[in-house]
Scaffold this motif. Structure first.
Motif, PDB file in Angstrom:
ATOM      1  N   UNK A 134    -121.734  56.123   0.117  1.00 45.78           N
ATOM      2  CA  UNK A 134    -120.478  55.503   0.972  1.00 45.78           C
ATOM      3  C   UNK A 134    -119.205  56.212   0.951  1.00 45.78           C
ATOM      4  N   UNK A 135    -118.081  55.512   1.206  1.00 42.85           N
ATOM      5  CA  UNK A 135    -116.671  56.177   1.138  1.00 42.85           C
ATOM      6  C   UNK A 135    -115.963  56.110  -0.069  1.00 42.85           C
ATOM      7  N   UNK A 136    -116.017  55.138  -0.870  1.00 40.12           N
ATOM      8  CA  UNK A 136    -115.174  54.949  -2.099  1.00 40.12           C
ATOM      9  C   UNK A 136    -116.058  54.874  -3.300  1.00 40.12           C
ATOM     10  N   UNK A 137    -116.045  56.289  -3.906  1.00 42.67           N
ATOM     11  CA  UNK A 137    -116.822  56.311  -5.144  1.00 42.67           C
ATOM     12  C   UNK A 137    -116.540  57.697  -5.628  1.00 42.67           C
ATOM     13  N   UNK A 138    -116.058  57.600  -7.011  1.00 42.49           N
ATOM     14  CA  UNK A 138    -115.689  59.012  -7.307  1.00 42.49           C
ATOM     15  C   UNK A 138    -115.379  58.987  -8.902  1.00 42.49           C
ATOM     16  N   UNK A 139    -115.695  60.083  -9.550  1.00 40.78           N
ATOM     17  CA  UNK A 139    -115.474  60.359 -11.204  1.00 40.78           C
ATOM     18  C   UNK A 139    -116.286  59.410 -11.799  1.00 40.78           C
ATOM     19  N   UNK A 140    -117.561  59.010 -11.720  1.00 44.21           N
ATOM     20  CA  UNK A 140    -118.172  57.897 -12.651  1.00 44.21           C
ATOM     21  C   UNK A 140    -118.252  58.416 -13.986  1.00 44.21           C
ATOM     22  N   UNK A 200    -117.382  41.887  -2.802  1.00 41.45           N
ATOM     23  CA  UNK A 200    -116.216  41.069  -3.618  1.00 41.45           C
ATOM     24  C   UNK A 200    -115.066  40.954  -2.716  1.00 41.45           C
ATOM     25  N   UNK A 201    -113.946  40.678  -3.139  1.00 38.23           N
ATOM     26  CA  UNK A 201    -113.037  40.203  -2.242  1.00 38.23           C
ATOM     27  C   UNK A 201    -112.563  41.660  -1.198  1.00 38.23           C
ATOM     28  N   UNK A 202    -112.619  42.603  -1.964  1.00 37.27           N
ATOM     29  CA  UNK A 202    -112.201  43.958  -1.479  1.00 37.27           C
ATOM     30  C   UNK A 202    -112.951  45.096  -1.334  1.00 37.27           C
ATOM     31  N   UNK A 203    -114.424  44.779  -1.575  1.00 37.79           N
ATOM     32  CA  UNK A 203    -115.233  45.881  -1.549  1.00 37.79           C
ATOM     33  C   UNK A 203    -116.632  45.388  -1.262  1.00 37.79           C
ATOM     34  N   UNK A 204    -117.537  46.254  -0.808  1.00 34.32           N
ATOM     35  CA  UNK A 204    -118.929  46.094  -0.668  1.00 34.32           C
ATOM     36  C   UNK A 204    -119.729  47.304  -1.149  1.00 34.32           C
ATOM     37  N   UNK A 243    -127.234  54.324  -2.760  1.00 36.77           N
ATOM     38  CA  UNK A 243    -126.219  53.365  -2.869  1.00 36.77           C
ATOM     39  C   UNK A 243    -124.790  53.876  -2.025  1.00 36.77           C
ATOM     40  N   UNK A 244    -124.412  52.891  -1.363  1.00 36.77           N
ATOM     41  CA  UNK A 244    -123.126  52.965  -0.447  1.00 36.77           C
ATOM     42  C   UNK A 244    -122.180  52.116  -0.725  1.00 36.77           C
ATOM     43  N   UNK A 245    -121.111  52.747  -1.175  1.00 32.09           N
ATOM     44  CA  UNK A 245    -119.903  51.973  -1.626  1.00 32.09           C
ATOM     45  C   UNK A 245    -118.785  51.923  -0.798  1.00 32.09           C
ATOM     46  N   UNK A 246    -117.858  50.945  -0.535  1.00 26.45           N
ATOM     47  CA  UNK A 246    -116.729  51.203   0.289  1.00 26.45           C
ATOM     48  C   UNK A 246    -115.851  49.907  -0.027  1.00 26.45           C
ATOM     49  N   UNK A 247    -114.485  50.346  -0.077  1.00 26.96           N
ATOM     50  CA  UNK A 247    -113.775  49.070  -0.201  1.00 26.96           C
ATOM     51  C   UNK A 247    -113.194  48.732   1.113  1.00 26.96           C
ATOM     52  N   UNK A 248    -112.660  47.404   1.023  1.00 24.74           N
ATOM     53  CA  UNK A 248    -112.167  46.803   2.537  1.00 24.74           C
ATOM     54  C   UNK A 248    -110.926  45.664   2.255  1.00 24.74           C
ATOM     55  N   UNK A 249    -109.995  45.749   2.916  1.00 25.00           N
ATOM     56  CA  UNK A 249    -108.928  44.868   2.618  1.00 25.00           C
ATOM     57  C   UNK A 249    -108.663  43.748   3.570  1.00 25.00           C
ATOM     58  N   UNK A 250    -109.882  43.407   4.261  1.00 23.59           N
ATOM     59  CA  UNK A 250    -109.496  42.368   5.329  1.00 23.59           C
ATOM     60  C   UNK A 250    -109.262  41.082   4.678  1.00 23.59           C
TER      61      UNK A 250
END
Ligand code: FRU
Length: 496
Positions: free
Chosen positions: A281-287, A449-453, A463-470
């Motif tokens: 996805x877009x938002x995932x790093x340094x696990x 969750x409120x700010x992510x999928x 897995x594709x991870x992204x934040x969203x602030x809608x």
């Protein structure tokens, strides 16, 4: 002795963190107590609880002089903030206490190893970071920096390794009770390598070998390594900088890399057999990973990435979240991820539909909506001999705003797209990954969750991870297809 700088940070975070209402934070992901968070650090099980430290700048929601924030949890899902653990308060780390790890000592104390950063040449240019590895020891809340710091410096490097890129030590125990640590380094060929050190006691360290080398294959400098046995194989995780894209496996910029191979423990000899991205996805790093008391390997990553940080407005009260804790396995030679099984206990109020025909009209199903939910979806062509060209789920939808996941069976691609999520920044908002063997059945688990999928594809194969602030009022979920498909769906509310 706790320094004034750390006391100030502790006082500040308590006050500023307390001003952030629960509903302004993620419902079940850990976010910065206040201000800025990046990498998970010191992820460990200690004194009956999991501890998560993190790269932290409490005073603003942008990266700055690094501290270590701290939280603890008994189930990896409910976190309690603890006082900040480290501040850049010594001459050798005055420009930042960078990423590192934690481990329990036999005498019951917790040992932290982190990267101390010192800008050489003061304010003159060019500035160069001198990076060394340092220790702090304590009771799990308060830590004393070790008088012998730094314990790894320029004298601990093999020939040609850079003193400016030497960071992110990850410690682990050896079978004989001794200690080992791996650290990221830049080699002569300008790309990354992973160095391995050993120690009888955790305090005096000796260089052993280069465990793995990038050789300019996967980006340049490698950051935040982790190394562990899993299902009969050995896994090395790193986060490379400056990657170039390779098909849809690796994208440009900061990425994630999982190397799976074999390991001869006695000779510290790691042989790579397979490489893949960790998250597509877009938002995932340094696990970082932890071994649970019942023997599961669980990974948490920073649910953000450097090039797309501008998704968060600088005036936000907090920036930076951690991903869900994910159980790791190897199947068919690949890394598989699933939300830790305890997460299922938070699933409430199931709503189920089977064999729903989805077509070119946007379709809404009663009871299928929300921003703190878990959905399991299976999609197949209505008539097995025919096919469809597109299947789209839109969520966090209201009016013109939504984030979508789109599958194109002819390309075997799944795309996540937050272009219409309300972001006003010209940054990356879409990413695609290959999903093979899904034409007959596409299986997705989407956790919002409120700010992510977080989208788990095909049982966690990718897995594709992204934040969203809608805005949180955007709760609708719709389905659409070109060509008729049948869908089964179960949706749960997540009630933390
Ligand atoms: C990775 C990283 C680490 C470093 C830290 C600094 O995101 O660049 O290599 O230790 O962030 O905050």
């Amino acid at each position: 002795m706790i320094s004034q700088m750390l006391l100030d940070a502790r006082r500040y975070e308590e006050e500023a963190g307390g001003r952030i209402a629960d509903r302004e934070r993620p419902g079940f992901h850990l976010c910065a107590r206040t201000g800025w968070m990046n990498d998970p650090n010191g992820f460990c099980f200690f004194g009956g609880r999991y501890h998560m430290f993190y790269q932290y700048y409490p005073y603003r929601s942008t990266w700055d002089s690094m501290h270590w924030g701290h939280a603890a949890s008994s189930d990896l899902l409910h976190w309690e903030y603890l006082p900040a653990a480290l501040a850049p308060d010594r001459f050798y780390d005055q420009d930042g206490v960078f990423s590192g790890s934690a481990i329990g000592l036999d005498d019951g104390r917790m040992l932290l190893m982190y990267t101390g950063v010192l800008l050489e040449g003061g304010n003159s240019r060019p500035k160069n970071e001198l990076q060394t590895q340092c220790l702090a020891v304590g009771d799990g809340i308060n830590f004393e920096k070790w008088p012998g710091n730094p314990v790894l410096d320029r004298n601990s490097l093999p020939a040609g390794a850079s003193v400016h890129d030497f960071r992110d030590p990850k410690m682990f125990r050896l079978p004989d009770g001794g200690f080992a640590c791996i650290a990221a380094s830049r080699s002569e060929d300008t790309s990354g390598q992973i160095l391995l050190y050993t120690s009888p006691d955790g305090f005096s360290w000796k260089y052993e070998t280069v465990l793995a080398s990038c050789r300019n294959r996967f980006g340049k400098m490698w950051e935040c390594p982790d190394f562990f046995p899993l299902d009969g194989k050995q896994v090395l995780l790193v986060s490379p900088q400056d990657m170039l894209p390779q098909d849809l496996e690796y994208h440009s910029g900061n990425g994630t890399l999982c190397l799976i191979g074999s390991y001869d423990e006695e000779h510290f000899d790691f042989r790579e057999e397979h490489n893949q991205a960790i998250d597509y996805g877009i938002d995932f790093y340094a696990p970082q990973t932890v071994l649970t008391p019942d023997g599961r390997r669980v990974m948490i990553g920073w649910m953000q990435n450097w090039d797309a940080c501008a998704i968060r407005e600088p005036e936000a009260a907090w920036a930076g979240q951690m991903s869900l804790p994910r159980e790791l396995h190897i199947r068919d030679g690949r890394l598989y991820q699933a939300p830790i099984r305890e997460f299922n206990l938070l699933r409430k109020n199931p709503v189920r539909f089977a064999n729903v025909a989805v077509g070119s009209e946007r379709m809404y199903l009663s009871g299928i909506e929300g921003r703190m939910i878990d959905m399991e979806i299976s999609v197949r062509p209505k008539d097995p001999s025919s096919s469809y060209t597109k299947f789209v789920i839109r969520f966090a939808e209201e009016g013109e705003q939504y984030t979508s996941v789109r599958f194109r069976p002819h390309e075997s691609t799944l795309k996540i797209d937050r272009k219409f999520s309300g972001s006003r920044r010209a940054i990356l908002h879409q990413r695609r990954c290959l999903v093979e063997d899904a034409r007959e059945e596409l299986r997705l688990r989407i956790i919002l969750d409120r700010f992510s999928c977080e989208v788990f594809i095909d049982g966690g194969r990718k897995v594709m991870t992204s934040t969203l602030y809608t805005d949180q009022s955007a709760k609708k979920i719709s389905f659409e297809a070109d060509g008729e498909v049948l869908m089964d769906i179960t949706k749960y509310d997540i009630v933390p």
